[in-house]
Design an enzyme around this catalytic site. Sequence first.
Site, PDB file in Angstrom:
ATOM      1  N   ASP A  92       0.829  -1.199   0.000  1.00 31.97           N
ATOM      2  CA  ASP A  92       0.000   0.000   0.000  1.00 31.97           C
ATOM      3  C   ASP A  92       0.871   1.259   0.000  1.00 31.97           C
ATOM      4  O   ASP A  92       1.726   1.416   0.870  1.00 31.97           O
ATOM      5  CB  ASP A  92      -0.880  -0.043   1.274  1.00 31.97           C
ATOM      6  CG  ASP A  92      -1.892   1.084   1.331  1.00 31.97           C
ATOM      7  OD1 ASP A  92      -2.347   1.533   0.268  1.00 31.97           O
ATOM      8  OD2 ASP A  92      -2.235   1.501   2.453  1.00 31.97           O
ATOM      9  N   HIS A 225      -9.354   5.144  -1.672  1.00 29.44           N
ATOM     10  CA  HIS A 225      -8.601   5.252  -0.416  1.00 29.44           C
ATOM     11  C   HIS A 225      -9.332   6.197   0.533  1.00 29.44           C
ATOM     12  O   HIS A 225     -10.182   6.978   0.111  1.00 29.44           O
ATOM     13  CB  HIS A 225      -7.210   5.835  -0.686  1.00 29.44           C
ATOM     14  CG  HIS A 225      -6.302   4.894  -1.413  1.00 29.44           C
ATOM     15  ND1 HIS A 225      -5.082   4.512  -0.921  1.00 29.44           N
ATOM     16  CD2 HIS A 225      -6.442   4.231  -2.581  1.00 29.44           C
ATOM     17  CE1 HIS A 225      -4.508   3.675  -1.772  1.00 29.44           C
ATOM     18  NE2 HIS A 225      -5.309   3.488  -2.787  1.00 29.44           N
ATOM     19  N   ASP A 249      -7.765   1.439   6.998  1.00 29.03           N
ATOM     20  CA  ASP A 249      -6.633   1.405   7.918  1.00 29.03           C
ATOM     21  C   ASP A 249      -7.021   2.075   9.236  1.00 29.03           C
ATOM     22  O   ASP A 249      -6.987   1.468  10.304  1.00 29.03           O
ATOM     23  CB  ASP A 249      -5.436   2.133   7.282  1.00 29.03           C
ATOM     24  CG  ASP A 249      -4.151   1.990   8.087  1.00 29.03           C
ATOM     25  OD1 ASP A 249      -4.153   1.233   9.077  1.00 29.03           O
ATOM     26  OD2 ASP A 249      -3.151   2.619   7.730  1.00 29.03           O
TER      27      ASP A 249
HETATM   28 ZN    ZN Z   1      -4.367   5.272   0.760  1.00 31.22          ZN
END
Ligand code: ZN
Length: 331
Positions: A92, A225, A249
């Site tokens: 990533d 994202h 995340d």
């Molecule tokens: Zn990202």
Amino acid sequence: MAFYGGERLREVYQQAQGEGYAFMANNIAETNILIGLLEGYAERRSDLIVQVSPGAAKFAGGGDKLAGLRSLSYQVRELGSHYQIGVFLNLDHFTVGEMDLIKEAIEDRLVSSIMIDASKKDFEENVHISRKVVDMAEGSGILIEAELGKIKGVEDEIASDEAFYTDPDEAVEFIERTGADLLAISVGTQHGVSKGRDVVLRTDIAKKIRDRLAESGHPVPLVLHGTSGLLVAQIEEIIRYGICKLNKDTRYQYEYARAAYDFYVAHASSIVPPQGTVDDSTGLFSESDWTPNKADFDPRAVGRAVQARVKEVAMELIDQAGSAGRTLGGN
Ligand SMILES: [Zn+2]
């Protein structure tokens, strides 16, 4: 063996794209989140995509990114093999500064896919760098994700709004010239903590990008994202417009901290000595009447709490993405 390379991952994305569901791509930096994810994904019978950022690799390797990457890749393979689902590993946000690592990851088949992020460079430079990584991966089966458009982040101070959205016409040119397998687009989400209700999600742009790419004969899966703060309705909407991979995340980071905090607060009296007791951790309180409880201070105790929380959250997110019951593992 549950760990698969990019050829299988391509099939997974193509099927998701065709049938209108998506996969969360879940960041890991250590084992507790990985185990929680495997448990949750196995229970929902969904294939699992985990990913490692350069920072996570550095952390896992005690400062050595390559050691961390090898170690996490090994853990994903080894632990993943105990579950009847397909498990994939993505790099990533690797940048031009990490070309050596990208090379190792390709040569040693450490991963299923790699994101090369040159989105902060100008268009031509982005094309050049992304193309280079696509060429490096040729023949390996490893998929390459590239990014076009800038995603605001906690460290980024990009003040303009329209400027960081991906241009649909540029997207076609970018894919034609780079040959990237996946395209991360910018439609208004932000990295880090953001409030979905304040995000102006430009689904019209996502739809245009999807349509233009399809018309031009390059219907690559799209990636989003910075999705941790989005509302469920926003997630569902964006998946309808061709997003196949949603990066997660920050949500896990928060749940990790909360699970650990809740656990330690609940067990404070068996870990921290009462007022008036000499705080003698050197002698493990051997001179005092109070004794800490090993069952609570053992790191495995808080680790199990973190794993259980991550499992729960993973299942919630699988339901949002629609990937439950979608696995290569049983085939
Ligand atoms: Zn990202």
